[in-house]
Enzyme design. Structure first.
Site, PDB file in Angstrom:
ATOM      1  N   ASP A 391      25.234  25.950  35.184  1.00  0.00           N
ATOM      2  CA  ASP A 391      24.215  26.247  35.916  1.00  0.00           C
ATOM      3  C   ASP A 391      23.435  27.169  34.554  1.00  0.00           C
ATOM      4  O   ASP A 391      22.755  28.397  35.430  1.00  0.00           O
ATOM      5  CB  ASP A 391      24.183  26.843  37.735  1.00  0.00           C
ATOM      6  N   ASP A 472      35.716  37.066  39.171  1.00  0.00           N
ATOM      7  CA  ASP A 472      35.175  37.517  38.048  1.00  0.00           C
ATOM      8  C   ASP A 472      34.965  39.154  38.657  1.00  0.00           C
ATOM      9  O   ASP A 472      35.559  40.387  37.804  1.00  0.00           O
ATOM     10  CB  ASP A 472      33.666  37.010  37.713  1.00  0.00           C
TER      11      ASP A 472
END
Lengths: 651, 461
Positions: A391, A472
């Site tokens: 994305d 992350d």
């Protein structure tokens, strides 16, 4: 050759029978004649037997050779042909469409092509496109029209679908809250009677042909705000056309490219002019190569899920970036989804599918691990890998940016990554595409990973599937980061356009991502790259602080007038920051500046760097930051109190 | 009556004989034409027509690939063997015209070339051009082994071999892939169900019976028989390498099944140990390779590779095997120089030699020396406190390459026998308690060291 041997014997034999007759005439002796005859018969018999044997032998030998020649080389795994769904010659399809609060499904001829009863997922309008000739599913989308802007995406999608395709709609949970008139009109133009009056928590199903007949529509109104409409089930019949009027849409010379395009267009729908015959969108871009490209041989891993239209947009921008090397790109798809794979093949790239492991965040995290490991396996002599997500838009100078900075990652041990994304780089806070920062947080969203970091540190202790961690977040933990920093540009080289995602929705995107600055200038020459090294950067910061003008601390820092109406100057402000982890004032400041405030990003030793009104704007946390010494004694650091009532952040 | 009968029989037999003769001739001709000249090449192998066919096919092929910029190099063992004899001359006069066709005309069915995958872009146009030139081609694809070890990744299949056929000669193009451990790998040649089994006599191919592992070769551009072609800089060492290049893939599927039964230890200790064991093995491999000492994974390390494709986290040491004939006195100083001090030395070169080096934090590197007998191979063990000797017997084995934690290393090709000898038929069941004197199923008591030798054969540091 052995085969030759008996032949002279056979020839000799014929001679002998003639000779025998002659001898018989000559001698006419009964006993001798009889002996000779018996001998001849025996000899002939032997010849025949030898001949037969020979034939059998050669035949067997030939057969064996044939057998043997391949025996060792047979593939131990027989290629099991996957049974294809028989394409019936039926002209009529039975279609069932179900809409309810917690479940939707679409069945075509008894085969379920869509089923979604997952909780807290799949809200909005589900759209399915069928091929009008074969009845195959060509596209499957869900638009969360409860959230803003999703209706625009739906209109865009519906406009791209070719005329004549069969469209099926069904609502799960809620699909009307942000369904604007434009979208309603498009639905109306498709033949829907109900669409213009769809309202809060209505249930709705519709099937029709684009630009043609309506097969059926059902609707159940919600009786009250707090309840949903009754489930509706639409059962209808769809007549297939005999010829697919649009199958020959992709024309042009018979090149590899045309072949790919043709294959793609026969399978999927919703990619607009990729499949139009007249002037189709290019699928090869040939951007300018980079001079002295240091990242030409760096593998690029694109992490993807099942958002094929995102992937399509992403790959287009990636392949248009200068200095891209398509051979180094691998797309890793989480799950056996066909459509993302079709997109990958359209662009002639290589794609790898990954069986999903675990759920939610852990699934993403396992997919990341598998993708990174595979990348370094496939490119064993790579020292780095570029990690991208489906994305992201990629800036035209993405590779140029990396090529100019990657040597730092190789040489400076105190670096954790290079990222193309500046968490604080919004339209109003980023200015200089040639400027780089060092930050203590890892932004992700288009970044470079060092192989040694992955292989020696991250891979062995990567969170296991049962830990529902974000990869992350895990990478940002002090145990992993160990005080190392990332290099980021002031103006991001990637743009996060995803609205639908695991941790993402329309509101969130609008608030935190939409106004992000994205570099569109090609070939930006980065400034002072060497000053990004550990010690040089400190010198640089001290120089900056030395020349910076201290702002008027009596004013409200949220006000625009806090920063004078100048350009190109350096200003500094001091905020209160009692210890290293005290971000109370910073968070309030970030909130009023409309930048990232959900957690602390973009800091370097208690210092933040951004731009305001085209002036470089430095924020120093006093006394925690080592740069506090630059504060004139007359200045009192600004303290901003958090609002008494905790506002729930929409993360 | 009788006579007529006999004459009839005679005539009949003659006729049959004639028929058979004709049939035989026909059959032979048919057989010949089907073999597509391979028989002829034997019969008329010396005729120049056939010879120049080979040269022409090679020339055409080289022309084809050079127009497509594909960097192939010659790995044909037959031609490299011939080239090796004249290597000095060829090296010294790279451009000299050759008086006769000496190499590419040599009788053979194939010419083999190698191609490193990453040096070219798979182009359909190559095959179109090949077809235009009259080549028939066959592509052999299979799973990508570089993704085999990964959980549930479905990679695309990769091209492992190409065969280009023109007239009676064929070019075998072996595709090499670079793999973790800095080496080149080529896959086995396996035909899929619908492949034409008679396209070429596959059995005669020099590459493809097994997968193979090679060092990255240094190449040399030479002109032989008026054709410019790249060859390995030292054909003799390439041929030597080729003779024992067989590569075994780790049994990833079985390893996954193993981890289903016995979940992997993911504790921090296990992670730490694996990391240390890995770096110790890398260091040991570097040291032994630089000395030119051939070694293989032995005991627990070998079991870890074979059973779970990883280091067994509770094994606490790294075990290597070395044939005693490869022993070098430099081994001990070389390891000391690499930062691995000698921990103990048992036995002597003539009998039961065993070296042990101290790695970081208690991880030990054991090197066992193996002694070859007529029908078995053995290594020795010594109990320090009693001076007792033990002997571990193994069936004879040869060495194969494999990839293990980012290294190209040797393992016994007959791994299963090796492991069963050492660990018995229940090797699949993990055992945390292991006594090296009694647990192995191949251990034999081997007497006691004479006390006067103890100082020499039992050295502990």
């Amino acid at each position: 050759m052995d085969e030759w041997k008996p032949n002279p014997a056979a020839k000799a034999h014929k001679k002998r029978s003639w000779y025998l007759a002659w001898k018989y005439k000559l001698m006419n002796q009964r006993a001798l004649r009889k002996l000779c005859q018996t001998g001849a018969v025996l000899f002939l018999l032997v010849t025949v037997i030898v001949n037969i044997k020979l034939i059998l032998d050669t035949r067997r030998a030939a057969y064996e050779e044939e057998e043997e020649s391949a025996q060792d080389y047979d593939d131990e795994m027989l290629n099991v042909e996957v049974p294809r769904h028989p394409v019936s010659n039926k002209k009529v399809l039975d279609v069932e469409v179900y809409s309810s609060r917690s479940k939707v499904y679409v069945a075509v001829d008894g085969t379920t092509v869509l089923e979604d009863e997952a909780r807290e997922q799949g809200r909005g309008i589900h759209v399915i496109v069928l091929n009008q000739a074969t009845g195959h599913v060509m596209a499957k989308r869900v638009f969360d029209t409860y959230s803003p802007h999703e209706d625009e995406a739906m209109v865009l999608f519906l406009n791209m679908v070719a005329r004549g395709r069969i469209l099926i709609f069904t609502i799960k949970d809620e699909g009307s809250f942000h369904l604007k008139d434009t979208a309603k009109n498009v639905l109306k133009s498709l033949g829907s009677q109900v669409a213009p009056f769809l309202s809060w928590r209505d249930m709705w199903t519709f099937a029709g042909k684009k630009g043609g007949e309506v097969y059926g529509e059902k609707h159940a109104k919600s009786p009250a705000l707090s309840t949903w409409g009754d489930p509706v089930l639409l059962k209808t019949e769809v007549h297939l056309t005999s010829v697919e009027g649009t199958s020959g849409r992709c024309c042009g010379p018979a090149t590899e490219r045309t072949r790919r395009r043709k294959k793609f267009c026969s399978k999927v729908e919703g990619y607009g002019s990729v499949c139009s015959c007249k002037d189709p969108t290019p699928i090869e871009f040939n951007p300018d190569p980079l001079k002295d490209n240091k990242v030409f041989d760096v593998p690029v891993a694109v992490i993807a899920g099942n958002r094929p239209n995102y992937l399509y947009r992403m790959l287009r921008s990636l392949l248009s970036a200068q200095g891209v090397n398509p051979q180094m790109i691998t797309v890793f798809i989480d799950g056996y989804y066909e459509e993302p794979m079709d997109v990958v093949e359209l662009f002639g790239l290589s794609g790898i599918q990954h069986t999903p492991i675990s759920i939610k965040n852990a699934r993403v995290s396992q997919h990341y691990k598998a993708s990174l490991t595979a990348t370094f396996n496939l490119f064993p002599d790579a020292k780095f890998a570029v990690v991208l997500e489906e994305d992201l838009d990629i800036s035209v100078d993405f590779f140029s940016f990396l090529s100019q900075s990657i040597h730092l990652l190789e040489e400076d041990e105190s670096l954790y990554c290079i990222s193309a994304w500046n968490d604080q780089g919004y339209e109003h806070t980023a200015e200089d595409p040639s400027l780089l920062y060092r930050v203590e947080t890892m932004p992700g969203l288009g970044w470079v990973l060092r192989k040694s970091l992955y292989k020696d540190e991250l891979e062995p202790k990567w969170p296991t599937p049962e830990k529902l961690w974000d990869w992350d977040m895990w990478m940002r933990m002090p145990e992993q980061r160990r005080g190392r920093e990332c290099i980021i540009p002031d103006v991001s080289r990637s743009y996060h356009f995803g609205i639908v995602g695991l941790n993402m929705n329309g509101y969130f995107h609008e608030a935190y991502f939409k106004k992000h600055k994205f570099n569109t200038v090609p070939n930006v020459q980065l400034k002072n790259v060497e000053s990004l090294r550990k010690d040089a950067y400190e010198t640089e910061i001290h120089r900056l602080l030395g020349e910076a003008e201290v702002l008027d601390h009596s004013k409200n820092p949220c006000e625009d007038s806090f920063v004078p109406d100048t350009e190109g100057k350096v200003y500094v402000m001091f905020i209160r920051m009692e210890q290293e982890a005290d971000f109370t004032t910073w968070t309030q400041l970030a909130k009023c500046l409309h930048i990232w405030d959900l957690d602390v990003r973009g800091n370097h030793k208690g210092l933040w760097r951004l731009f305001r009104k085209k002036n470089h704007f430095l924020v120093v946390g006093v006394p925690a930051s080592p740069y506090s010494s630059k504060k004139p004694s007359s200045v009192t650091p600004i303290y901003m109190e958090p609002p008494a009532k905790e506002e729930g952040a929409a993360a | 009556m009788q006579r007529i009968n006999k004459n009839v029989v005679l005539a009949l037999l003659s006729l049959t004989s004639l028929v058979f003769l004709l049939f035989q001739l026909y059959y032979y001709k048919f057989y010949l034409s089907q073999k597509n000249g391979s028989v002829f090449s034997k019969v008329r192998g010396l005729q120049s027509g056939q010879d120049s066919t080979r040269w022409h096919v090679v020339r055409k092929f080289l022309g084809l690939i050079s127009t497509h910029n594909i960097p192939v190099y010659l790995i044909d063992p037959l031609i490299l063997g011939l080239v090796d004899k004249d290597i000095e001359q060829i090296r010294s006069s790279p451009d000299g015209p050759s008086p006769e066709c000496k190499y590419f005309c040599a009788p053979r069915d194939f010419t083999t070339f190698a191609l490193v995958d990453k040096t070219w872009k798979h182009e359909v146009s190559l095959f179109r051009a090949a077809e235009k030139m009259g080549f028939q081609w066959l592509k052999i694809i299979n799973k990508d082994p570089r993704l085999d070890g990964m959980d549930d990744l479905s990679g695309i299949e990769i091209a492992l071999h190409y065969i280009f056929k023109l007239a009676s000669h064929a070019i075998h193009l072996v595709v090499f892939y670079e793999r973790s451990g800095n080496y080149l790998w080529h896959g086995p040649l396996r035909l899929k169900q619908h492949t034409d089994r008679k396209f070429v006599p596959f059995r005669k191919l020099h590459f493809g019976r097994y997968a193979g592992a090679y060092e990255k070769p240094e190449l040399l551009l030479v002109s032989i028989d008026d054709l410019k072609v790249q060859i390995p800089k030292s054909p003799s060492s390439f041929l030597e390498e080729m003779s024992h290049s067989r590569f075994l893939e780790c049994r990833y599927r079985e390893a996954r099944a193993f981890f289903q039964l016995y979940p992997d230890d993911a504790s921090l200790d296990a992670v730490e140990f694996r990391k240390k064991a890995k770096s110790l093995l890398h260091l040991a491999a570097l040291t032994l390779n630089s000395l030119g000492v051939k070694f293989w994974l032995s005991s627990g390390t070998c079991l870890g590779w074979y059973r779970q494709c990883n280091v067994i986290p509770y094994s606490k040491d790294v075990d290597l095997g070395v044939f005693i004939k490869d022993y070098k006195a430099d081994i001990i100083p070389a390891f000391q120089k690499a930062g691995l001090p000698l921990k103990h030395k048992f036995g002597k070169v003539e009998d039961s030699l065993e070296l042990s080096f101290q790695g970081d934090d208690d991880v030990k590197l054991d090197i066992f020396f193996f002694y070859e007998e007529d029908d078995h191979i053995w290594n020795g063990g010594t109990q320090a406190k009693s001076g007792k000797k033990f002997k571990y017997l193994f069936p004879k084995f040869t060495l194969c390459w494999t990839e293990f934690i980012g290294l190209k290393v040797h393992v016994p090709c007959e791994t299963l026998q090796y492991i069963e000898a050492n660990y018995g038929p229940d090797w699949k069941v993990p055992l945390k308690t292991w006594d090296w004197k009694s647990s192995p199923s191949n251990v034999q008591y081997n007497g006691v060291w004479p006390v006067n030798e103890w100082d020499d054969v039992i050295q502990i540091y």
